[in-house]
Design a protein around this motif. Structure first.
Motif, PDB file in Angstrom:
ATOM      1  N   ILE A  21       0.810  -1.225   0.000  1.00 59.82           N
ATOM      2  CA  ILE A  21       0.000   0.000   0.000  1.00 59.82           C
ATOM      3  C   ILE A  21       0.844   1.276   0.000  1.00 59.82           C
ATOM      4  N   PRO A  22       1.880   1.408   0.836  1.00 54.82           N
ATOM      5  CA  PRO A  22       2.667   2.651   0.786  1.00 54.82           C
ATOM      6  C   PRO A  22       3.331   2.890  -0.573  1.00 54.82           C
ATOM      7  N   LEU A  23       3.845   1.838  -1.170  1.00 55.81           N
ATOM      8  CA  LEU A  23       4.513   1.994  -2.465  1.00 55.81           C
ATOM      9  C   LEU A  23       3.520   2.350  -3.562  1.00 55.81           C
ATOM     10  N   ILE A  24       2.369   1.690  -3.559  1.00 54.13           N
ATOM     11  CA  ILE A  24       1.351   1.956  -4.572  1.00 54.13           C
ATOM     12  C   ILE A  24       0.778   3.364  -4.400  1.00 54.13           C
ATOM     13  N   SER A  25       0.477   3.752  -3.167  1.00 54.36           N
ATOM     14  CA  SER A  25      -0.109   5.078  -2.948  1.00 54.36           C
ATOM     15  C   SER A  25       0.887   6.186  -3.274  1.00 54.36           C
ATOM     16  N   SER A  26       2.169   5.953  -3.010  1.00 53.64           N
ATOM     17  CA  SER A  26       3.189   6.945  -3.370  1.00 53.64           C
ATOM     18  C   SER A  26       3.347   7.028  -4.882  1.00 53.64           C
ATOM     19  N   ALA A  27       3.373   5.877  -5.540  1.00 56.62           N
ATOM     20  CA  ALA A  27       3.517   5.850  -6.997  1.00 56.62           C
ATOM     21  C   ALA A  27       2.305   6.468  -7.692  1.00 56.62           C
ATOM     22  N   ALA A  28       1.135   6.310  -7.107  1.00 56.87           N
ATOM     23  CA  ALA A  28      -0.085   6.860  -7.689  1.00 56.87           C
ATOM     24  C   ALA A  28      -0.263   8.345  -7.387  1.00 56.87           C
ATOM     25  N   GLY A  29       0.580   8.890  -6.520  1.00 54.18           N
ATOM     26  CA  GLY A  29       0.494  10.309  -6.193  1.00 54.18           C
ATOM     27  C   GLY A  29      -0.542  10.635  -5.132  1.00 54.18           C
ATOM     28  N   VAL A  30      -1.054   9.627  -4.452  1.00 58.96           N
ATOM     29  CA  VAL A  30      -2.042   9.854  -3.396  1.00 58.96           C
ATOM     30  C   VAL A  30      -1.357  10.354  -2.129  1.00 58.96           C
ATOM     31  N   THR A  31      -0.140   9.867  -1.886  1.00 64.31           N
ATOM     32  CA  THR A  31       0.635  10.295  -0.728  1.00 64.31           C
ATOM     33  C   THR A  31       2.018  10.733  -1.194  1.00 64.31           C
ATOM     34  N   SER A  32       2.757  11.359  -0.301  1.00 64.05           N
ATOM     35  CA  SER A  32       4.119  11.766  -0.638  1.00 64.05           C
ATOM     36  C   SER A  32       5.034  10.549  -0.656  1.00 64.05           C
ATOM     37  N   SER A  33       6.187  10.712  -1.248  1.00 67.93           N
ATOM     38  CA  SER A  33       7.139   9.594  -1.335  1.00 67.93           C
ATOM     39  C   SER A  33       7.687   9.206   0.027  1.00 67.93           C
ATOM     40  N   ILE A  34       7.656  10.111   0.965  1.00 68.50           N
ATOM     41  CA  ILE A  34       8.140   9.801   2.312  1.00 68.50           C
ATOM     42  C   ILE A  34       7.265   8.731   2.956  1.00 68.50           C
ATOM     43  N   PHE A  35       5.974   8.710   2.628  1.00 72.31           N
ATOM     44  CA  PHE A  35       5.100   7.664   3.159  1.00 72.31           C
ATOM     45  C   PHE A  35       5.563   6.288   2.682  1.00 72.31           C
ATOM     46  N   GLY A  36       6.039   6.219   1.456  1.00 74.67           N
ATOM     47  CA  GLY A  36       6.569   4.954   0.957  1.00 74.67           C
ATOM     48  C   GLY A  36       7.748   4.475   1.776  1.00 74.67           C
ATOM     49  N   LEU A  37       8.631   5.398   2.154  1.00 70.46           N
ATOM     50  CA  LEU A  37       9.796   5.034   2.967  1.00 70.46           C
ATOM     51  C   LEU A  37       9.402   4.666   4.393  1.00 70.46           C
ATOM     52  N   GLU A  38       8.556   5.482   4.994  1.00 72.01           N
ATOM     53  CA  GLU A  38       8.124   5.191   6.361  1.00 72.01           C
ATOM     54  C   GLU A  38       7.316   3.900   6.414  1.00 72.01           C
ATOM     55  N   GLY A  39       6.481   3.706   5.405  1.00 69.00           N
ATOM     56  CA  GLY A  39       5.707   2.472   5.332  1.00 69.00           C
ATOM     57  C   GLY A  39       6.590   1.253   5.167  1.00 69.00           C
ATOM     58  N   LEU A  40       7.685   1.417   4.429  1.00 69.64           N
ATOM     59  CA  LEU A  40       8.631   0.314   4.253  1.00 69.64           C
ATOM     60  C   LEU A  40       9.230  -0.108   5.593  1.00 69.64           C
ATOM     61  N   VAL A  41       9.595   0.866   6.409  1.00 68.83           N
ATOM     62  CA  VAL A  41      10.154   0.558   7.731  1.00 68.83           C
ATOM     63  C   VAL A  41       9.102  -0.127   8.607  1.00 68.83           C
ATOM     64  N   LEU A  42       7.907   0.427   8.618  1.00 66.30           N
ATOM     65  CA  LEU A  42       6.827  -0.125   9.419  1.00 66.30           C
ATOM     66  C   LEU A  42       6.507  -1.559   8.989  1.00 66.30           C
ATOM     67  N   ASN A  43       6.416  -1.764   7.684  1.00 70.13           N
ATOM     68  CA  ASN A  43       6.050  -3.076   7.166  1.00 70.13           C
ATOM     69  C   ASN A  43       7.173  -4.098   7.296  1.00 70.13           C
ATOM     70  N   THR A  44       8.412  -3.649   7.297  1.00 73.40           N
ATOM     71  CA  THR A  44       9.520  -4.577   7.500  1.00 73.40           C
ATOM     72  C   THR A  44       9.407  -5.247   8.864  1.00 73.40           C
ATOM     73  N   TYR A  45       9.085  -4.448   9.867  1.00 70.78           N
ATOM     74  CA  TYR A  45       8.926  -5.024  11.200  1.00 70.78           C
ATOM     75  C   TYR A  45       7.705  -5.952  11.253  1.00 70.78           C
ATOM     76  N   ALA A  46       6.602  -5.548  10.638  1.00 71.77           N
ATOM     77  CA  ALA A  46       5.400  -6.386  10.637  1.00 71.77           C
ATOM     78  C   ALA A  46       5.671  -7.720   9.933  1.00 71.77           C
ATOM     79  N   LEU A  47       6.401  -7.680   8.835  1.00 68.62           N
ATOM     80  CA  LEU A  47       6.757  -8.921   8.137  1.00 68.62           C
ATOM     81  C   LEU A  47       7.676  -9.791   8.988  1.00 68.62           C
ATOM     82  N   TYR A  48       8.601  -9.168   9.684  1.00 67.94           N
ATOM     83  CA  TYR A  48       9.499  -9.903  10.577  1.00 67.94           C
ATOM     84  C   TYR A  48       8.697 -10.667  11.631  1.00 67.94           C
TER      85      TYR A  48
END
Length: 149
Positions: A21-48
């Protein structure tokens, strides 16, 4: 045991879905690119946490997945709202709750820009990697147009 294995597989699968979701929403222009980065950190822990539960299906690991989801979802949604580009001010005029939320969001965004986060800093500094990349891209486009004509 079969249902626990199926549940752990579903947890991992849905965590991967949420991770996109963070990558798609950032790529679609719905959110800023920083959300993609922050979401990546958040989701890395959730996946772990999800993979740990899939590997070793114990009550303690299941509890960890549950507790992670309790803070993960509110953080994820708050970051999405904070970095949203589609917050429309015209819709806010009639609704006092939206006006209050908008003022809080504006303050948070201003504070984030002050510290150089949220993607608002690319216009403030000549040494920002995003600003440098944007300038280089513009130079390349101009050169291609010049050579092509």
């Amino acid at each position: 045991k079969k249902t626990v294995k199926k549940t752990s597989n579903l947890i991992v699968r849905y965590t991967w879905y949420m991770s996109s979701i963070p990558l798609i929403s950032s790529a679609a222009g719905v959110t800023s690119s920083i959300f993609g980065l922050e979401g990546l950190v958040l989701n890395t822990y959730a996946l772990y946490v999800a993979y740990n539960f899939q590997r070793d299906r114990t009550n303690a690991k299941a509890r960890k997945v549950f507790l992670t989801s309790l803070w993960y979802l509110p953080c994820f949604l708050a970051l999405f709202l904070l970095h949203s580009k589609t917050w429309k001010e015209k819709e806010l005029e009639d609704n006092i709750i939206h006006q209050a939320l908008d003022s809080v969001l504006k303050r948070l965004r201003d504070q984030g820009r002050h510290f150089g986060i949220q993607g608002g800093y690319e216009n403030k500094s000549d040494s920002c990697p995003i600003a440098i990349n944007n300038r280089q891209n513009q130079k390349i486009v101009k050169e291609v147009k010049r050579v092509g004509s």
